[in-house]
Design a protein around this motif. Structure first.
Motif, PDB file in Angstrom:
ATOM      1  N   PHE A  97       0.845  -1.188   0.000  1.00 55.88           N
ATOM      2  CA  PHE A  97       0.000   0.000   0.000  1.00 55.88           C
ATOM      3  C   PHE A  97       0.888   1.248   0.000  1.00 55.88           C
ATOM      4  O   PHE A  97       1.895   1.288   0.698  1.00 55.88           O
ATOM      5  CB  PHE A  97      -0.889   0.041   1.244  1.00 55.88           C
ATOM      6  CG  PHE A  97      -1.808  -1.146   1.395  1.00 55.88           C
ATOM      7  CD1 PHE A  97      -2.898  -1.304   0.555  1.00 55.88           C
ATOM      8  CD2 PHE A  97      -1.585  -2.105   2.377  1.00 55.88           C
ATOM      9  CE1 PHE A  97      -3.759  -2.400   0.695  1.00 55.88           C
ATOM     10  CE2 PHE A  97      -2.429  -3.196   2.526  1.00 55.88           C
ATOM     11  CZ  PHE A  97      -3.520  -3.337   1.681  1.00 55.88           C
ATOM     12  N   GLY A  98       0.474   2.279  -0.758  1.00 57.03           N
ATOM     13  CA  GLY A  98       1.274   3.490  -0.785  1.00 57.03           C
ATOM     14  C   GLY A  98       0.545   4.627  -1.468  1.00 57.03           C
ATOM     15  O   GLY A  98      -0.687   4.661  -1.531  1.00 57.03           O
ATOM     16  N   ASN A  99       1.326   5.569  -2.002  1.00 52.22           N
ATOM     17  CA  ASN A  99       0.725   6.660  -2.764  1.00 52.22           C
ATOM     18  C   ASN A  99       0.579   6.223  -4.222  1.00 52.22           C
ATOM     19  O   ASN A  99       0.712   5.041  -4.542  1.00 52.22           O
ATOM     20  CB  ASN A  99       1.528   7.955  -2.605  1.00 52.22           C
ATOM     21  CG  ASN A  99       2.902   7.895  -3.253  1.00 52.22           C
ATOM     22  OD1 ASN A  99       3.327   6.864  -3.789  1.00 52.22           O
ATOM     23  ND2 ASN A  99       3.615   9.009  -3.202  1.00 52.22           N
ATOM     24  N   GLU A 100       0.333   7.154  -5.108  1.00 53.97           N
ATOM     25  CA  GLU A 100       0.038   6.790  -6.501  1.00 53.97           C
ATOM     26  C   GLU A 100       1.138   5.942  -7.125  1.00 53.97           C
ATOM     27  O   GLU A 100       0.869   4.947  -7.804  1.00 53.97           O
ATOM     28  CB  GLU A 100      -0.168   8.052  -7.342  1.00 53.97           C
ATOM     29  CG  GLU A 100      -0.489   7.739  -8.796  1.00 53.97           C
ATOM     30  CD  GLU A 100      -0.702   8.969  -9.646  1.00 53.97           C
ATOM     31  OE1 GLU A 100      -1.201   8.831 -10.780  1.00 53.97           O
ATOM     32  OE2 GLU A 100      -0.371  10.081  -9.173  1.00 53.97           O
ATOM     33  N   ASN A 101       2.383   6.322  -6.896  1.00 55.35           N
ATOM     34  CA  ASN A 101       3.519   5.642  -7.527  1.00 55.35           C
ATOM     35  C   ASN A 101       4.133   4.551  -6.647  1.00 55.35           C
ATOM     36  O   ASN A 101       5.047   3.866  -7.103  1.00 55.35           O
ATOM     37  CB  ASN A 101       4.620   6.658  -7.848  1.00 55.35           C
ATOM     38  CG  ASN A 101       4.135   7.797  -8.692  1.00 55.35           C
ATOM     39  OD1 ASN A 101       3.713   7.584  -9.818  1.00 55.35           O
ATOM     40  ND2 ASN A 101       4.177   9.013  -8.160  1.00 55.35           N
ATOM     41  N   GLY A 102       3.664   4.437  -5.403  1.00 60.92           N
ATOM     42  CA  GLY A 102       4.362   3.568  -4.469  1.00 60.92           C
ATOM     43  C   GLY A 102       5.743   4.121  -4.155  1.00 60.92           C
ATOM     44  O   GLY A 102       6.737   3.395  -4.123  1.00 60.92           O
ATOM     45  N   THR A 103       5.811   5.429  -3.914  1.00 60.78           N
ATOM     46  CA  THR A 103       7.088   6.080  -3.627  1.00 60.78           C
ATOM     47  C   THR A 103       7.673   5.531  -2.333  1.00 60.78           C
ATOM     48  O   THR A 103       6.962   5.419  -1.332  1.00 60.78           O
ATOM     49  CB  THR A 103       6.872   7.605  -3.486  1.00 60.78           C
ATOM     50  OG1 THR A 103       6.205   8.073  -4.652  1.00 60.78           O
ATOM     51  CG2 THR A 103       8.199   8.318  -3.318  1.00 60.78           C
ATOM     52  N   PRO A 104       8.966   5.194  -2.314  1.00 62.34           N
ATOM     53  CA  PRO A 104       9.589   4.799  -1.049  1.00 62.34           C
ATOM     54  C   PRO A 104       9.328   5.855   0.032  1.00 62.34           C
ATOM     55  O   PRO A 104       9.367   7.055  -0.238  1.00 62.34           O
ATOM     56  CB  PRO A 104      11.068   4.703  -1.404  1.00 62.34           C
ATOM     57  CG  PRO A 104      11.067   4.319  -2.848  1.00 62.34           C
ATOM     58  CD  PRO A 104       9.909   5.084  -3.445  1.00 62.34           C
ATOM     59  N   GLY A 105       9.056   5.366   1.235  1.00 67.49           N
ATOM     60  CA  GLY A 105       8.671   6.266   2.313  1.00 67.49           C
ATOM     61  C   GLY A 105       7.171   6.356   2.502  1.00 67.49           C
ATOM     62  O   GLY A 105       6.697   6.935   3.478  1.00 67.49           O
ATOM     63  N   THR A 106       6.406   5.762   1.555  1.00 65.14           N
ATOM     64  CA  THR A 106       4.937   5.693   1.694  1.00 65.14           C
ATOM     65  C   THR A 106       4.445   4.255   1.755  1.00 65.14           C
ATOM     66  O   THR A 106       3.252   4.028   1.924  1.00 65.14           O
ATOM     67  CB  THR A 106       4.213   6.390   0.522  1.00 65.14           C
ATOM     68  OG1 THR A 106       4.287   5.570  -0.666  1.00 65.14           O
ATOM     69  CG2 THR A 106       4.800   7.763   0.222  1.00 65.14           C
ATOM     70  N   ILE A 107       5.341   3.278   1.626  1.00 60.57           N
ATOM     71  CA  ILE A 107       4.928   1.896   1.350  1.00 60.57           C
ATOM     72  C   ILE A 107       4.792   1.076   2.644  1.00 60.57           C
ATOM     73  O   ILE A 107       5.782   0.785   3.316  1.00 60.57           O
ATOM     74  CB  ILE A 107       5.939   1.195   0.428  1.00 60.57           C
ATOM     75  CG1 ILE A 107       6.233   2.037  -0.822  1.00 60.57           C
ATOM     76  CG2 ILE A 107       5.426  -0.184   0.035  1.00 60.57           C
ATOM     77  CD1 ILE A 107       7.513   1.632  -1.521  1.00 60.57           C
ATOM     78  N   LEU A 108       3.563   0.695   2.952  1.00 58.23           N
ATOM     79  CA  LEU A 108       3.295  -0.254   4.036  1.00 58.23           C
ATOM     80  C   LEU A 108       2.877  -1.559   3.390  1.00 58.23           C
ATOM     81  O   LEU A 108       1.955  -1.597   2.581  1.00 58.23           O
ATOM     82  CB  LEU A 108       2.181   0.275   4.948  1.00 58.23           C
ATOM     83  CG  LEU A 108       1.766  -0.623   6.110  1.00 58.23           C
ATOM     84  CD1 LEU A 108       2.928  -0.936   7.039  1.00 58.23           C
ATOM     85  CD2 LEU A 108       0.622   0.021   6.891  1.00 58.23           C
TER      86      LEU A 108
END
Length: 310
Positions: free
Chosen positions: A50-61
């Protein structure tokens, strides 16, 4: 971007039920399912990202939803609390939303920043924080959760340990963090290589029992590096410090190394490359079951044993 640790890459936790886990994070918290794949070591189990639109590192759980594994116990030797950054002024929205969905919340502050804390359906401890510094990361929005409220990505991760100093030494001497502040039993470490997802908190308390990994607990935390050349530089640093570390492992969307720090928490170092669009276009992220190449020939069998998500 350079050869330093660039904050957190991802955090991986354990769940007990795949559909419940998927619904909570996408429908209630409003993050994007950026990849639906399987556990490399247990292909009958999903691995959700799960993350933001791009799956940017720092958003990924990410989650391993092992069906029926039962509850774990948060405790010493674990990453115990996941802190998310939310837009300034959005905590009221989240308080109302979570209460209306029968999620129990508590209000508080950490180092002067307002937060709410609550648990996901498995008991994983989450904290939403309004950071004092600006967080301009691009968010993923839904019909219910707009720009002014959507999760930005990680704010910090909290490690609960019997002794802080050995872990602080790893974070400072190997990973390039510095001790930023301390209040009582809580230490905050930060890297200045990036200004988001860059904080690690440590709670030092030798009275807290050792935790047990199962549903509702964190499996490991991953630190971010630019590419696999930098990754291998860190492998040498970890080895030089006398710690054991794995060879480089290809996780399809990044390359990884794993080592256990002295307090017992499993650390990973993971690369930005190649990213989540290596096998799906951006607009279709998370919509297909993507299998590691070694399991593609078993697709029909795997699809037959994976839990129903509909």
């Amino acid at each position: 971007m350079d050869n330093r640790i660039l904050g957190l890459h991802h955090i991986t936790a354990i769940a007990d039920n795949a559909k419940r886990n998927l619904d909570f994070y996408t429908k209630i918290l409003g993050v994007r399912l950026v990849k639906k794949t399987v556990n490399f070591d247990d292909p009958g189990t999903y691995h959700f990202y799960f993350g933001n639109e791009n799956g940017t590192p720092g958003t990924i759980l990410t989650f391993f939803p092992w069906e029926g594994i039962g509850p774990g116990t948060n405790g010493s030797g674990m990453a115990t609390h996941i802190g998310y950054s939310v837009p300034k002024g959005s905590l009221e929205f989240w308080k109302n939303r979570l209460k209306n969905l029968n999620v129990t919340i508590e209000e508080g502050e950490i180092f002067g920043e307002k937060m709410i804390s609550f648990k996901d359906p498995d008991g994983l401890q989450l904290q939403f924080i309004e950071p004092s510094d600006d967080d301009n990361r691009k968010v993923w929005t839904t019909d219910d959760i707009k720009d002014e409220s959507a999760l930005k990505g990680f704010h910090h991760i909290t490690l609960t340990l019997k002794k802080a100093d050995p872990t602080i030494s790893v974070l400072t001497d190997i990973l390039g963090y510095g001790v930023q502040k301390q209040e009582g039993e809580r230490y905050r470490l930060a890297t200045d290589a990036i200004d988001t997802a860059h904080l690690v908190d440590i709670i030092e308390n030798d009275k807290i029992p050792t935790g047990r990994n199962a549903a509702g607990t964190n499996h490991h935390i991953a630190f971010r590096v630019k590419d696999d050349n930098v990754l291998m530089e860190y492998r040498e640093k970890v080895l030089s410090a006398g710690l054991s570390i794995t060879p480089k492992i290809n996780r399809d969307y990044f390359y990884s190394l794993y080592f256990r720090e002295p307090g017992g928490v499993l650390f990973e170092i993971a690369t930005d490359n190649p990213g989540f669009t290596v096998d799906e276009p951006l607009e279709e992220l998370g919509t297909h079951l993507k299998l590691p190449v070694q399991y593609e020939r078993m697709r029909e069998k795997i699809e037959g044993v994976l839990p129903n998500l509909s």
